[in-house]
Scaffold this motif. Structure first.
Motif, PDB file in Angstrom:
ATOM      1  N   LEU A 193       0.834  -1.199   0.000  1.00  0.00           N
ATOM      2  CA  LEU A 193       0.000   0.000   0.000  1.00  0.00           C
ATOM      3  C   LEU A 193       0.871   1.253   0.000  1.00  0.00           C
ATOM      4  CD1 LEU A 193      -2.806   1.266   0.099  1.00  0.00           C
ATOM      5  CD2 LEU A 193      -2.679   1.162   2.598  1.00  0.00           C
ATOM      6  N   ARG A 194       1.898   1.278   0.821  1.00  0.00           N
ATOM      7  CA  ARG A 194       2.792   2.437   0.844  1.00  0.00           C
ATOM      8  C   ARG A 194       3.404   2.675  -0.525  1.00  0.00           C
ATOM      9  NH1 ARG A 194       4.333   0.146   5.856  1.00  0.00           N
ATOM     10  NH2 ARG A 194       6.181  -0.813   4.902  1.00  0.00           N
ATOM     11  N   ASP A 195       3.828   1.602  -1.171  1.00  0.00           N
ATOM     12  CA  ASP A 195       4.494   1.718  -2.471  1.00  0.00           C
ATOM     13  C   ASP A 195       3.559   2.296  -3.534  1.00  0.00           C
ATOM     14  OD1 ASP A 195       6.781   0.706  -1.350  1.00  0.00           O
ATOM     15  OD2 ASP A 195       6.562  -1.307  -2.198  1.00  0.00           O
ATOM     16  N   VAL A 196       2.322   1.763  -3.608  1.00  0.00           N
ATOM     17  CA  VAL A 196       1.419   2.230  -4.673  1.00  0.00           C
ATOM     18  C   VAL A 196       0.916   3.651  -4.385  1.00  0.00           C
ATOM     19  CG1 VAL A 196       0.742  -0.060  -5.478  1.00  0.00           C
ATOM     20  CG2 VAL A 196      -0.593   1.041  -3.669  1.00  0.00           C
ATOM     21  N   CYS A 197       0.794   4.007  -3.105  1.00  0.00           N
ATOM     22  CA  CYS A 197       0.397   5.381  -2.785  1.00  0.00           C
ATOM     23  C   CYS A 197       1.482   6.365  -3.210  1.00  0.00           C
ATOM     24  CB  CYS A 197       0.110   5.526  -1.297  1.00  0.00           C
ATOM     25  SG  CYS A 197      -1.463   4.813  -0.764  1.00  0.00           S
ATOM     26  N   LEU A 198       2.739   5.963  -3.073  1.00  0.00           N
ATOM     27  CA  LEU A 198       3.847   6.813  -3.516  1.00  0.00           C
ATOM     28  C   LEU A 198       3.926   6.869  -5.036  1.00  0.00           C
ATOM     29  CD1 LEU A 198       6.652   5.796  -0.988  1.00  0.00           C
ATOM     30  CD2 LEU A 198       5.616   8.058  -1.215  1.00  0.00           C
ATOM     31  N   GLU A 199       3.712   5.728  -5.669  1.00  0.00           N
ATOM     32  CA  GLU A 199       3.849   5.633  -7.127  1.00  0.00           C
ATOM     33  C   GLU A 199       2.658   6.256  -7.852  1.00  0.00           C
ATOM     34  OE1 GLU A 199       5.864   4.658 -10.621  1.00  0.00           O
ATOM     35  OE2 GLU A 199       6.541   4.479  -8.537  1.00  0.00           O
ATOM     36  N   TYR A 200       1.473   6.130  -7.266  1.00  0.00           N
ATOM     37  CA  TYR A 200       0.250   6.629  -7.922  1.00  0.00           C
ATOM     38  C   TYR A 200      -0.529   7.520  -6.961  1.00  0.00           C
ATOM     39  CZ  TYR A 200       1.525   2.554 -10.709  1.00  0.00           C
ATOM     40  OH  TYR A 200       2.209   1.620 -11.455  1.00  0.00           O
ATOM     41  N   PRO A 201       0.026   8.663  -6.571  1.00  0.00           N
ATOM     42  CA  PRO A 201      -0.657   9.551  -5.621  1.00  0.00           C
ATOM     43  C   PRO A 201      -1.998  10.027  -6.159  1.00  0.00           C
ATOM     44  CG  PRO A 201       1.190  10.680  -6.686  1.00  0.00           C
ATOM     45  CD  PRO A 201       1.295   9.240  -7.071  1.00  0.00           C
TER      46      PRO A 201
END
Length: 241
Positions: A113-121
């Motif tokens: 979740l942290r990764d995709v929130c950073l990648e796709y804000p």
């Protein structure tokens, strides 16, 4: 306040379940794309789509239908169900979807979740499905001991755009949404919260409207619209008053 009609996909059809039971299915339309157009024409400002088959299999099953829906309407589409890797997130965004909803994976694998929130804000929403305050995972097949409010706070720290809170005990039962648990969760975070599960009357819309100042941004609505409990237009009038 945003009211979001739901289109649940199973075998390419638009269906509704009761309490997430895949064996208790009502088919409302064999043409989910036309259904999306109908809701958009009636005033929906966003469409909520769930790939029920994908939720069970853990990977997209109705991707082509979702892409067709996104192409057919001029309002944002959000999609959930079986989204377990970054490649799937990218595929849906490439297909024209505005928001991708993460469920089980957000809880089981927090770093994802942290990764995709950073990648796709601004594109990631988390769906929290709960019964008696405990989260349910894997298409509601597994009830856990995870606390819904604590999970919401973790998701907020990771940077999600919004949270969808579903009381699975009420979903599809036309029994009204869980006002108290929805209020409690919305008060515990600053992230917008959308209620889901049980909204069945215009009085429910009024109750939602009363929670707007406490962080409830709207609701995902399913069976009530399909069975004529109220019209979308009438609900929108109350929600936007």
């Amino acid at each position: 306040m945003l009211l979001i009609p739901a289109i649940d996909l199973k075998n390419g059809h638009c269906v509704r379940l009761r309490q997430g039971n895949m064996d208790d299915v009502t088919v409302f339309s064999e043409d989910p794309v036309e259904m999306a157009r109908k809701w958009a024409d009636e005033g929906a400002e966003r469409i909520h789509v769930v790939d029920l088959d994908g939720a069970i299999k853990g990977q997209p099953v109705n991707l082509k239908v979702v892409e067709a829906i996104a192409s057919a309407v001029d309002v944002p589409v959000q999609i959930g169900g079986g989204i377990r890797d970054e490649e799937t997130v990218q595929r849906y965004l490439n297909a024209g979807v505005a928001y991708v909803i993460i469920g089980t994976k957000a809880i089981n694998t927090p770093h994802f979740l942290r990764d995709v929130c950073l990648e796709y804000p601004r594109h990631i929403i988390v769906s929290l499905d709960a019964k008696d305050g405990r989260l349910a995972l894997n298409g509601w097949a597994k009830l856990t001991h995870f606390d819904a409010i604590e999970a919401a706070q973790h998701c907020e720290r990771d940077g999600v755009e919004a949270l969808i809170y579903t009381d699975i005990g009420r979903d599809g039962m036309m029994a009204g949404f869980n006002v108290e648990s929805t209020r409690a969760l919305a008060q515990a975070v600053n992230t917008p919260v959308f209620a889901s599960g049980g909204v069945s009357t215009l009085d429910d819309i009024r109750k939602l409207k009363d929670l707007e100042g406490e962080g409830v941004a709207g609701a995902v609505i399913g069976r009530a619209l399909y069975e004529g409990g109220f019209t979308l237009a009438d609900a929108v009038k109350i929600a936007t008053a």
